[in-house]
Design an enzyme around this catalytic site. Structure first.
Site, PDB file in Angstrom:
ATOM      1  CE  LYS A  13      22.223  15.369  -9.304  1.00 27.21           C
ATOM      2  NZ  LYS A  13      23.603  14.884  -9.549  1.00 27.21           N
ATOM      3  NE  ARG A  88      20.013  11.049 -14.343  1.00 31.17           N
ATOM      4  CZ  ARG A  88      20.138  10.952 -13.020  1.00 31.17           C
ATOM      5  NH1 ARG A  88      19.154  11.297 -12.229  1.00 31.17           N
ATOM      6  NH2 ARG A  88      21.268  10.524 -12.492  1.00 31.17           N
ATOM      7  NE  ARG A 127      27.042   8.721  -4.246  1.00 32.55           N
ATOM      8  CZ  ARG A 127      26.426   9.325  -5.267  1.00 32.55           C
ATOM      9  NH1 ARG A 127      25.884  10.519  -5.108  1.00 32.55           N
ATOM     10  NH2 ARG A 127      26.392   8.761  -6.448  1.00 32.55           N
ATOM     11  NE  ARG A 160      31.724   2.223   1.275  1.00 32.65           N
ATOM     12  CZ  ARG A 160      32.465   3.322   1.428  1.00 32.65           C
ATOM     13  NH1 ARG A 160      32.664   4.132   0.402  1.00 32.65           N
ATOM     14  NH2 ARG A 160      33.011   3.605   2.583  1.00 32.65           N
ATOM     15  NE  ARG A 172      25.731   6.857 -11.652  1.00 34.12           N
ATOM     16  CZ  ARG A 172      26.222   6.896 -10.409  1.00 34.12           C
ATOM     17  NH1 ARG A 172      27.109   6.005 -10.014  1.00 34.12           N
ATOM     18  NH2 ARG A 172      25.815   7.802  -9.566  1.00 34.12           N
TER      19      ARG A 172
HETATM   20  P1  ADP Z   1      24.902  13.865  -6.256  1.00 34.11           P
HETATM   21  O1  ADP Z   1      23.627  13.823  -5.446  1.00 34.11           O
HETATM   22  O2  ADP Z   1      25.016  15.088  -7.108  1.00 34.11           O
HETATM   23  O3  ADP Z   1      25.158  12.606  -7.037  1.00 34.11           O
HETATM   24  P2  ADP Z   1      26.168  13.787  -3.615  1.00 34.11           P
HETATM   25  O4  ADP Z   1      25.506  14.931  -2.942  1.00 34.11           O
HETATM   26  O5  ADP Z   1      25.724  12.410  -3.224  1.00 34.11           O
HETATM   27  O6  ADP Z   1      26.105  13.962  -5.227  1.00 34.11           O
HETATM   28  O7  ADP Z   1      27.741  13.930  -3.392  1.00 34.11           O
HETATM   29  C1  ADP Z   1      28.649  12.913  -3.834  1.00 34.11           C
HETATM   30  C2  ADP Z   1      29.694  12.664  -2.753  1.00 34.11           C
HETATM   31  O8  ADP Z   1      30.544  13.791  -2.671  1.00 34.11           O
HETATM   32  C3  ADP Z   1      29.102  12.452  -1.348  1.00 34.11           C
HETATM   33  O9  ADP Z   1      29.852  11.438  -0.700  1.00 34.11           O
HETATM   34  C4  ADP Z   1      29.277  13.825  -0.667  1.00 34.11           C
HETATM   35  O10 ADP Z   1      29.489  13.684   0.731  1.00 34.11           O
HETATM   36  C5  ADP Z   1      30.505  14.400  -1.370  1.00 34.11           C
HETATM   37  N1  ADP Z   1      30.411  15.842  -1.626  1.00 34.11           N
HETATM   38  C6  ADP Z   1      29.313  16.548  -1.961  1.00 34.11           C
HETATM   39  N2  ADP Z   1      29.608  17.854  -2.132  1.00 34.11           N
HETATM   40  C7  ADP Z   1      30.948  17.961  -1.937  1.00 34.11           C
HETATM   41  C8  ADP Z   1      31.877  19.068  -1.971  1.00 34.11           C
HETATM   42  N3  ADP Z   1      31.479  20.306  -2.266  1.00 34.11           N
HETATM   43  N4  ADP Z   1      33.171  18.787  -1.696  1.00 34.11           N
HETATM   44  C9  ADP Z   1      33.581  17.521  -1.400  1.00 34.11           C
HETATM   45  N5  ADP Z   1      32.761  16.460  -1.346  1.00 34.11           N
HETATM   46  C10 ADP Z   1      31.457  16.664  -1.599  1.00 34.11           C
HETATM   47  P1  AMP Z   2      20.941   9.169  -9.195  1.00 28.65           P
HETATM   48  O1  AMP Z   2      20.602   8.652  -7.820  1.00 28.65           O
HETATM   49  O2  AMP Z   2      20.294  10.490  -9.495  1.00 28.65           O
HETATM   50  O3  AMP Z   2      22.429   9.175  -9.450  1.00 28.65           O
HETATM   51  O4  AMP Z   2      20.290   8.134 -10.224  1.00 28.65           O
HETATM   52  C1  AMP Z   2      20.685   6.776 -10.268  1.00 28.65           C
HETATM   53  C2  AMP Z   2      20.214   6.144 -11.587  1.00 28.65           C
HETATM   54  O5  AMP Z   2      18.776   6.130 -11.635  1.00 28.65           O
HETATM   55  C3  AMP Z   2      20.633   6.847 -12.872  1.00 28.65           C
HETATM   56  O6  AMP Z   2      21.943   6.470 -13.280  1.00 28.65           O
HETATM   57  C4  AMP Z   2      19.550   6.395 -13.851  1.00 28.65           C
HETATM   58  O7  AMP Z   2      19.781   5.069 -14.304  1.00 28.65           O
HETATM   59  C5  AMP Z   2      18.309   6.367 -12.966  1.00 28.65           C
HETATM   60  N1  AMP Z   2      17.579   7.661 -12.972  1.00 28.65           N
HETATM   61  C6  AMP Z   2      17.439   8.520 -11.924  1.00 28.65           C
HETATM   62  N2  AMP Z   2      16.712   9.585 -12.268  1.00 28.65           N
HETATM   63  C7  AMP Z   2      16.378   9.408 -13.583  1.00 28.65           C
HETATM   64  C8  AMP Z   2      15.656  10.193 -14.538  1.00 28.65           C
HETATM   65  N3  AMP Z   2      15.126  11.385 -14.212  1.00 28.65           N
HETATM   66  N4  AMP Z   2      15.521   9.697 -15.792  1.00 28.65           N
HETATM   67  C9  AMP Z   2      16.039   8.504 -16.131  1.00 28.65           C
HETATM   68  N5  AMP Z   2      16.746   7.732 -15.296  1.00 28.65           N
HETATM   69  C10 AMP Z   2      16.923   8.172 -14.026  1.00 28.65           C
END
Ligand code: ADP
Ligand code: AMP
Length: 213
Positions: A13, A88, A127, A160, A172
């Site tokens: 995302k 969420r 990540r 990180r 999660r």
């Molecule tokens: P989210 O926001 O959904 O939690 P991220 O965009 O942070 O996920 O992506 C998680 C990790 O995976 C990051 O380190 C990113 O660089 C990597 N990533 C994202 N999309 C892809 C993909 N299509 N293929 C491989 N790695 C990806």
């Molecule tokens: P994310 O960066 O989206 O992976 O969110 C990190 C953490 O923040 C999640 O595991 C939740 O604990 C909290 N969080 C983020 N967005 C929400 C939401 N819309 N509702 C409740 N908790 C959230």
């Protein structure tokens, strides 16, 4: 353009929001980022959220709804916004609809990004991001072009997330399955939902999203 990026942690995302932001000149509203900033600041919200986030649980709906309701009123949302990590829960989705009606806005698309659980764990484990500008990277899938230098801002500090460890990731994913996946039918019902295969390469996922908009 008002968009929601929906999907499990690690689906991509944030990665796809980066491209959409520059293309449509709209901000990414990441509730996770907002909460991490609140934790770093030590605000009341941050103090409440810290333990919940470290356990991989969800911060209470009323706090999250208030946060987003206030945020979408900012001037930088004049052209729209990309919601990343909100809603969420079904209660958050319903509150968002009410907020949009109140402001005479509508959602253009809810983009659901799917990926296998094994891939999600691998992605989250590798990540990291730029501590200065927030640009996202991955140990295997998206290294900075020059080692140790952020592609976006030229900075050299990377970080990180504390909750990107295997144990919290499992919690999660479980939270996602139980509390967030049930909102997919909410959006499917009225044709706002589109699905994208997040297992493809980053640029291919971006192209697929582009084709849907
Ligand atoms: P989210 O926001 O959904 O939690 P991220 O965009 O942070 O996920 O992506 C998680 C990790 O995976 C990051 O380190 C990113 O660089 C990597 N990533 C994202 N999309 C892809 C993909 N299509 N293929 C491989 N790695 C990806
Ligand atoms: P994310 O960066 O989206 O992976 O969110 C990190 C953490 O923040 C999640 O595991 C939740 O604990 C909290 N969080 C983020 N967005 C929400 C939401 N819309 N509702 C409740 N908790 C959230």
């Amino acid at each position: 353009m008002n968009l929601i990026l929906l999907g499990p942690p690690g689906a991509g995302k944030g990665t796809q929001a980066e491209r959409l932001m520059s293309r449509y000149d709209i901000p990414q509203l990441s509730t996770g980022e907002m909460l991490r900033a609140a934790v770093a600041e030590g605000s009341d919200l941050g103090k409440q959220a810290k333990i919940i986030m470290e356990a991989g649980n969800l911060v209470p709906d009323d706090l999250m709804i208030k946060l987003i309701s206030e945020r979408i009123g900012h001037e930088d949302c004049a052209n729209g916004f990309i919601l990343d990590g909100f809603p969420r829960t079904t209660a958050q989705a319903q509150a968002l609809d009410a907020m949009l009606v109140e402001r005479d806005l509508r959602l253009d698309k809810v983009i659901s990004i799917t990926a296998d659980e094994e891939a999600l764990i691998e992605r989250i484990s590798g990540r990291f991001s730029c501590a200065d500008c927030g640009a996202g990277y991955h140990d295997s899938f998206k290294q900075p072009r020059a080692e140790g230098v952020c592609d976006e801002c030229g900075g050299g500090n990377f970080e990180r997330r504390k909750d990107d460890n295997r144990e919290t990731v499992m919690a999660r994913l479980d939270t996602y399955r139980k509390q967030t996946a049930p909102i997919i039918p909410y959006y499917e019902g009225d044709g706002r939902l589109v699905q994208v295969d997040g297992m493809a390469e980053i640029t291919a996922v971006g192209d697929a999203i582009q084709a849907l908009l």
